[in-house]
Design a protein around this motif. Structure first.
Motif, PDB file in Angstrom:
ATOM      1  N   THR A   1       0.833  -1.209   0.000  1.00 23.15           N
ATOM      2  CA  THR A   1       0.000   0.000   0.000  1.00 23.15           C
ATOM      3  C   THR A   1       0.868   1.261   0.000  1.00 23.15           C
ATOM      4  O   THR A   1       0.546   2.234  -0.689  1.00 23.15           O
ATOM      5  CB  THR A   1      -0.939   0.005   1.220  1.00 23.15           C
ATOM      6  OG1 THR A   1      -0.165  -0.185   2.416  1.00 23.15           O
ATOM      7  CG2 THR A   1      -1.972  -1.099   1.117  1.00 23.15           C
ATOM      8  N   ASN A   2       1.974   1.231   0.741  1.00 21.40           N
ATOM      9  CA  ASN A   2       2.863   2.396   0.780  1.00 21.40           C
ATOM     10  C   ASN A   2       3.547   2.628  -0.569  1.00 21.40           C
ATOM     11  O   ASN A   2       3.639   3.766  -1.053  1.00 21.40           O
ATOM     12  CB  ASN A   2       3.932   2.220   1.864  1.00 21.40           C
ATOM     13  CG  ASN A   2       3.369   2.382   3.266  1.00 21.40           C
ATOM     14  OD1 ASN A   2       2.376   3.080   3.453  1.00 21.40           O
ATOM     15  ND2 ASN A   2       3.996   1.746   4.244  1.00 21.40           N
ATOM     16  N   GLN A   3       4.026   1.538  -1.177  1.00 17.42           N
ATOM     17  CA  GLN A   3       4.705   1.659  -2.470  1.00 17.42           C
ATOM     18  C   GLN A   3       3.773   2.226  -3.538  1.00 17.42           C
ATOM     19  O   GLN A   3       4.126   3.155  -4.267  1.00 17.42           O
ATOM     20  CB  GLN A   3       5.226   0.294  -2.918  1.00 17.42           C
ATOM     21  CG  GLN A   3       6.413  -0.220  -2.128  1.00 17.42           C
ATOM     22  CD  GLN A   3       6.786  -1.637  -2.538  1.00 17.42           C
ATOM     23  OE1 GLN A   3       5.924  -2.444  -2.893  1.00 17.42           O
ATOM     24  NE2 GLN A   3       8.086  -1.944  -2.494  1.00 17.42           N
TER      25      GLN A   3
ATOM     26  N   ASP B   1       2.834   5.883  -2.983  1.00 14.49           N
ATOM     27  CA  ASP B   1       3.923   6.781  -3.376  1.00 14.49           C
ATOM     28  C   ASP B   1       4.031   6.878  -4.895  1.00 14.49           C
ATOM     29  O   ASP B   1       4.217   7.970  -5.454  1.00 14.49           O
ATOM     30  CB  ASP B   1       5.254   6.285  -2.802  1.00 14.49           C
ATOM     31  CG  ASP B   1       5.340   6.471  -1.289  1.00 14.49           C
ATOM     32  OD1 ASP B   1       4.540   7.255  -0.750  1.00 14.49           O
ATOM     33  OD2 ASP B   1       6.200   5.806  -0.660  1.00 14.49           O
TER      34      ASP B   1
ATOM     35  N   ARG C   1      -2.409   6.506   1.145  1.00 14.08           N
ATOM     36  CA  ARG C   1      -2.233   5.073   1.392  1.00 14.08           C
ATOM     37  C   ARG C   1      -3.554   4.391   1.726  1.00 14.08           C
ATOM     38  O   ARG C   1      -3.786   3.241   1.355  1.00 14.08           O
ATOM     39  CB  ARG C   1      -1.232   4.883   2.528  1.00 14.08           C
ATOM     40  CG  ARG C   1      -1.107   3.446   3.032  1.00 14.08           C
ATOM     41  CD  ARG C   1      -0.146   3.377   4.206  1.00 14.08           C
ATOM     42  NE  ARG C   1      -0.071   2.030   4.748  1.00 14.08           N
ATOM     43  CZ  ARG C   1      -0.915   1.559   5.662  1.00 14.08           C
ATOM     44  NH1 ARG C   1      -1.896   2.336   6.105  1.00 14.08           N
ATOM     45  NH2 ARG C   1      -0.774   0.324   6.123  1.00 14.08           N
TER      46      ARG C   1
END
Length: 225
Positions: free
Chosen positions: A44-46, A49, A55
């Motif tokens: 989710t973070n990748q 970004d 997120r």
């Protein structure tokens, strides 16, 4: 195989919410075999970004697709596409993808603005509903006319149902599977219910078993509602 955010194309100016855009794109990637069973999606973070979005939006999309059986989320292993059986079931239950793809190609060749066409279709459905009300499709499995005529006639009388019958002893599994997939209501004898249920479960369809006069009465009462 791992995938990056480059597969996704979001439009912040689109009237469609970003979470819907991502969710539907993942479905298409799975439907087109660009995302295969077991493939690992970005965290989710990748992905947040890479797409420059919140997120929580990605987390919500992943959770929804998990509930629909398309993704598996495991702590320590990330998010991956579900197994072959689940994806095969998804493709069987969504046969309209090819139709949509061809429709968009046809609209493009005619010079139409594709997004306007899709939004116009959505507006039409909200204003007027289904253009044609489809008749309910009843499938009677191994229910001979000689023994079922008394309530097949009643169903025809009180509904506009499209009624089909099939004999499992003389039909291949492919024929039975296709017939079940196309049916709205599946009726069979009580002694065949478990066998039929195996095929119906794969298509996420319910089976009504008829083994007595009481069962027939229940079926007819249900149809009248």
């Amino acid at each position: 195989m791992k995938y990056s955010g480059s597969l996704f194309n979001i439009d912040s100016q689109s009237p469609l919410p970003i979470n819907i855009q991502i969710k539907e794109q993942i479905k298409w990637l799975i439907g087109k075999d660009l995302l295969k069973p077991g493939d690992i999606l970005p965290s989710t973070n990748q992905l947040a970004d890479q797409l420059s979005i919140n997120r929580n939006t990605i987390q919500s999309v992943y959770s929804q697709l998990k509930e629909e059986g398309l993704l598996i989320i495991q702590k320590g292993r990330g998010t991956q596409v579900a197994g072959e059986e689940e994806i095969a079931r998804f493709k069987t239950q969504h046969p309209y993808f090819l139709f949509v793809e061809q429709t968009i190609k046809d609209a493009y060749e005619l010079g139409f603005n594709i997004e306007n066409v899709l939004l116009s279709g959505f507006a039409y459905m909200k204003l007027f509903g289904q253009p044609l009300k489809q008749k309910p499709r009843y499938l009677f499995i191994e229910c001979k006319l000689s023994s079922c005529i008394f309530y097949l006639d009643e169903i025809r009388r009180i509904t506009s149902a499209d009624i089909h019958t099939i004999d499992v002893s003389s039909s291949t599994e492919n024929v039975l599977t296709e017939a079940i997939r196309n049916a709205d209501v599946i009726v069979t004898r009580a002694d065949l219910a478990q066998k039929v249920k195996r095929f119906a479960d794969a298509a996420q369809k319910a089976v009504i078993s008829v083994g007595s006069t009481n069962d027939v009465s229940l079926l007819l009462n249900m149809i009248r509602q």
